[in-house]
Design a protein around this motif. Structure first.
Motif, PDB file in Angstrom:
ATOM      1  N   ARG A  10      45.451  -2.523  -6.510  1.00 24.98           N
ATOM      2  CA  ARG A  10      45.934  -1.125  -6.976  1.00 24.98           C
ATOM      3  C   ARG A  10      47.256  -0.337  -7.701  1.00 24.98           C
ATOM      4  O   ARG A  10      47.983   0.170  -7.302  1.00 24.98           O
ATOM      5  N   THR A  11      47.516  -1.639  -7.957  1.00 22.88           N
ATOM      6  CA  THR A  11      49.060  -1.365  -8.347  1.00 22.88           C
ATOM      7  C   THR A  11      49.984  -2.051 -10.168  1.00 22.88           C
ATOM      8  O   THR A  11      48.368  -2.230 -10.742  1.00 22.88           O
ATOM      9  N   VAL A  12      50.865  -1.405 -10.528  1.00 29.94           N
ATOM     10  CA  VAL A  12      51.384  -1.796 -11.962  1.00 29.94           C
ATOM     11  C   VAL A  12      51.146  -3.844 -11.893  1.00 29.94           C
ATOM     12  O   VAL A  12      51.896  -4.531 -10.901  1.00 29.94           O
ATOM     13  N   MET A 122      51.064  10.668  -2.119  1.00 28.98           N
ATOM     14  CA  MET A 122      52.009  11.550  -2.992  1.00 28.98           C
ATOM     15  C   MET A 122      53.742  11.312  -2.193  1.00 28.98           C
ATOM     16  O   MET A 122      53.941  11.889  -1.020  1.00 28.98           O
ATOM     17  N   PRO A 123      54.099  11.747  -3.326  1.00 27.66           N
ATOM     18  CA  PRO A 123      55.875  10.663  -2.120  1.00 27.66           C
ATOM     19  C   PRO A 123      57.067  11.974  -2.045  1.00 27.66           C
ATOM     20  O   PRO A 123      57.594  11.884  -1.213  1.00 27.66           O
ATOM     21  N   TYR A 124      55.965  13.253  -2.158  1.00 27.33           N
ATOM     22  CA  TYR A 124      57.414  14.321  -2.590  1.00 27.33           C
ATOM     23  C   TYR A 124      56.808  14.856  -0.568  1.00 27.33           C
ATOM     24  O   TYR A 124      55.949  16.313  -0.035  1.00 27.33           O
ATOM     25  N   SER A 125      57.309  14.539   0.287  1.00 25.56           N
ATOM     26  CA  SER A 125      57.184  14.710   1.661  1.00 25.56           C
ATOM     27  C   SER A 125      57.552  15.992   1.613  1.00 25.56           C
ATOM     28  O   SER A 125      57.545  16.677   3.554  1.00 25.56           O
ATOM     29  N   ASP A 126      58.662  16.982   1.542  1.00 25.41           N
ATOM     30  CA  ASP A 126      58.645  18.684   1.339  1.00 25.41           C
ATOM     31  C   ASP A 126      57.743  19.231   1.671  1.00 25.41           C
ATOM     32  O   ASP A 126      58.409  20.681   1.954  1.00 25.41           O
ATOM     33  N   PHE A 127      56.865  18.849   0.810  1.00 26.97           N
ATOM     34  CA  PHE A 127      55.714  19.459   0.363  1.00 26.97           C
ATOM     35  C   PHE A 127      54.653  19.398   1.693  1.00 26.97           C
ATOM     36  O   PHE A 127      53.853  20.544   1.456  1.00 26.97           O
ATOM     37  N   VAL A 128      54.843  18.710   2.356  1.00 23.26           N
ATOM     38  CA  VAL A 128      53.509  18.198   3.408  1.00 23.26           C
ATOM     39  C   VAL A 128      54.391  18.891   4.827  1.00 23.26           C
ATOM     40  O   VAL A 128      55.329  19.852   5.419  1.00 23.26           O
ATOM     41  N   PRO A 129      53.126  19.312   5.939  1.00 23.74           N
ATOM     42  CA  PRO A 129      53.768  20.258   6.999  1.00 23.74           C
ATOM     43  C   PRO A 129      54.967  19.573   7.601  1.00 23.74           C
ATOM     44  O   PRO A 129      55.665  18.288   7.852  1.00 23.74           O
ATOM     45  N   SER A 250      51.139   9.995 -15.418  1.00 25.01           N
ATOM     46  CA  SER A 250      51.589   8.892 -15.410  1.00 25.01           C
ATOM     47  C   SER A 250      52.617   9.485 -13.915  1.00 25.01           C
ATOM     48  O   SER A 250      53.320   9.795 -13.681  1.00 25.01           O
ATOM     49  N   GLY A 251      51.347   9.742 -12.873  1.00 25.91           N
ATOM     50  CA  GLY A 251      51.682  10.436 -10.929  1.00 25.91           C
ATOM     51  C   GLY A 251      53.347   9.501 -10.991  1.00 25.91           C
ATOM     52  O   GLY A 251      54.011  10.100 -10.126  1.00 25.91           O
ATOM     53  N   THR A 252      52.802   8.188 -10.432  1.00 26.35           N
ATOM     54  CA  THR A 252      53.854   7.847  -9.154  1.00 26.35           C
ATOM     55  C   THR A 252      54.873   7.092 -10.479  1.00 26.35           C
ATOM     56  O   THR A 252      56.344   7.265 -10.137  1.00 26.35           O
ATOM     57  N   LEU A 253      54.744   6.117 -11.610  1.00 25.83           N
ATOM     58  CA  LEU A 253      55.524   6.014 -12.237  1.00 25.83           C
ATOM     59  C   LEU A 253      56.817   6.933 -13.072  1.00 25.83           C
ATOM     60  O   LEU A 253      57.394   6.549 -13.403  1.00 25.83           O
ATOM     61  N   LEU A 254      55.988   8.069 -13.653  1.00 26.00           N
ATOM     62  CA  LEU A 254      56.595   9.057 -14.187  1.00 26.00           C
ATOM     63  C   LEU A 254      57.048   8.614 -15.501  1.00 26.00           C
ATOM     64  O   LEU A 254      58.361   8.450 -16.123  1.00 26.00           O
ATOM     65  N   SER A 255      56.535   8.197 -16.509  1.00 29.05           N
ATOM     66  CA  SER A 255      56.164   6.841 -17.744  1.00 29.05           C
ATOM     67  C   SER A 255      56.758   8.295 -19.166  1.00 29.05           C
ATOM     68  O   SER A 255      55.263   8.383 -19.134  1.00 29.05           O
ATOM     69  N   MET A 256      57.451   8.404 -19.473  1.00 27.98           N
ATOM     70  CA  MET A 256      57.565   8.911 -21.008  1.00 27.98           C
ATOM     71  C   MET A 256      57.074   8.604 -21.822  1.00 27.98           C
ATOM     72  O   MET A 256      56.995   7.356 -21.717  1.00 27.98           O
ATOM     73  N   GLY A 257      55.926   8.892 -22.572  1.00 25.17           N
ATOM     74  CA  GLY A 257      55.132   8.632 -24.552  1.00 25.17           C
ATOM     75  C   GLY A 257      54.640   8.101 -23.406  1.00 25.17           C
ATOM     76  O   GLY A 257      53.463   7.587 -24.223  1.00 25.17           O
ATOM     77  N   SER A 258      53.913   8.380 -22.344  1.00 29.62           N
ATOM     78  CA  SER A 258      52.177   7.803 -21.588  1.00 29.62           C
ATOM     79  C   SER A 258      51.345   8.043 -22.458  1.00 29.62           C
ATOM     80  O   SER A 258      50.113   8.265 -22.572  1.00 29.62           O
TER      81      SER A 258
END
Length: 275
Positions: A10-12, A122-129, A250-258
């Motif tokens: 499950r990777t690029v 989900m990478p933003y740990s500040d949004f979990v408890p 592109s949720g994890t890679l944040l690729s522009m123009g996808s």
């Protein structure tokens, strides 16, 4: 081999063919030499399920909680029915989370006492408890991904569909539904806020209004792809996805123009569906 790695891990993956190789004559059968790499086209997914004692530990954590929250990612894409059944026992849908998330998702994460994470990175740990304010259980196919976004107490390494199926009989339905009622009221209020924002006048056009008006007009089998940027927030908050739809960004890679290549790829996979 690149396709198999991408599917199993499950990777690029990248397959780079230099210009001079493209100009060479094709060889019907590569010579049998020392350290020559071989490959095959076959690929199947294994059935991976945690041990019974670990499922029991996870059930103890989830059953003891009074305010349970679920964080579900694309790793559970093939386990929609199981996720819904577990959510009926525990909480239900509050929408997206993180920088593009909803108010109810933020409220649920801030006030829950138990967190079940399924197939999510989900990478933003500040949004979990906050650490110490909630007990945690995580389900993921990869042992590399468990316990590093949130200090989970029980980590179940296994396929999300099979693991949820095995876990469900051990879960107790929450008789006190006040936590769920509170969440549902928050979701109802949130949709009114989103609609009000979409209806704000703007010159020449309020882009949120475009997504709001598009949502009910989308075909049941639509495949929707979204680029990265501010438009991603409008997509995440204004479009109501139906179970039969497919959404890609592109949720994890944040690729522009996808957006466009994702739509083209979706059409290749499903030529009869609208992209």
């Amino acid at each position: 081999r690149a396709c198999r790695i991408s599917l199993s891990e499950r990777t690029v993956t990248a397959l780079i063919i230099p210009n001079d190789v493209q100009e060479l004559s094709a060889v019907a059968r590569p010579p049998r030499k020392h350290a020559r790499l071989r490959s095959s086209t076959d690929f199947t997914r294994p059935k991976v399920v945690p041990e019974a004692q670990d499922l029991a530990r996870a059930a103890e954590v989830l059953n003891s909680g009074e305010r349970v929250a679920m964080l579900v990612g694309q790793g559970a894409l093939h386990a929609s029915e199981e996720v819904e059944e577990v959510a009926e026992i525990l909480p239900y849908v509050t929408g997206s989370i993180g920088m593009l998330g909803t108010g109810p998702s933020w409220e649920m994460m801030q006030h829950c006492d138990t967190l079940l994470m399924v197939g999510t990175n989900m990478p933003y740990s500040d949004f979990v408890p906050e650490e110490g304010k909630a007990r945690g259980v995580q389900i993921d196919i990869s042992g590399k991904r468990v316990g590093f976004r949130f200090p989970t107490e029980v980590n179940l390494v296994g396929d999300s569909k099979e693991t949820l199926r095995a876990l469900m009989p051990l879960l107790e339905r929450k008789e006190d539904r006040s936590w769920r009622v509170r969440i549902e009221r928050g979701v109802s209020r949130w949709w009114k806020v989103i609609e009000a924002r979409a209806m704000n006048p703007a010159h020449p056009l309020n882009p949120q209004r475009v997504l709001w008006e598009l949502s009910p007009r989308l075909p049941e089998d639509a495949m929707i792809s979204c680029d990265c940027g501010t438009a991603t927030a409008w997509y995440a908050r204004n479009v109501k996805m139906k179970p039969t739809m497919i959404g890609s960004l592109s949720g994890t890679l944040l690729s522009m123009g996808s957006g466009v290549p994702y739509a083209i790829a979706a059409k290749f996979c499903h030529p009869d569906r609208p992209a």
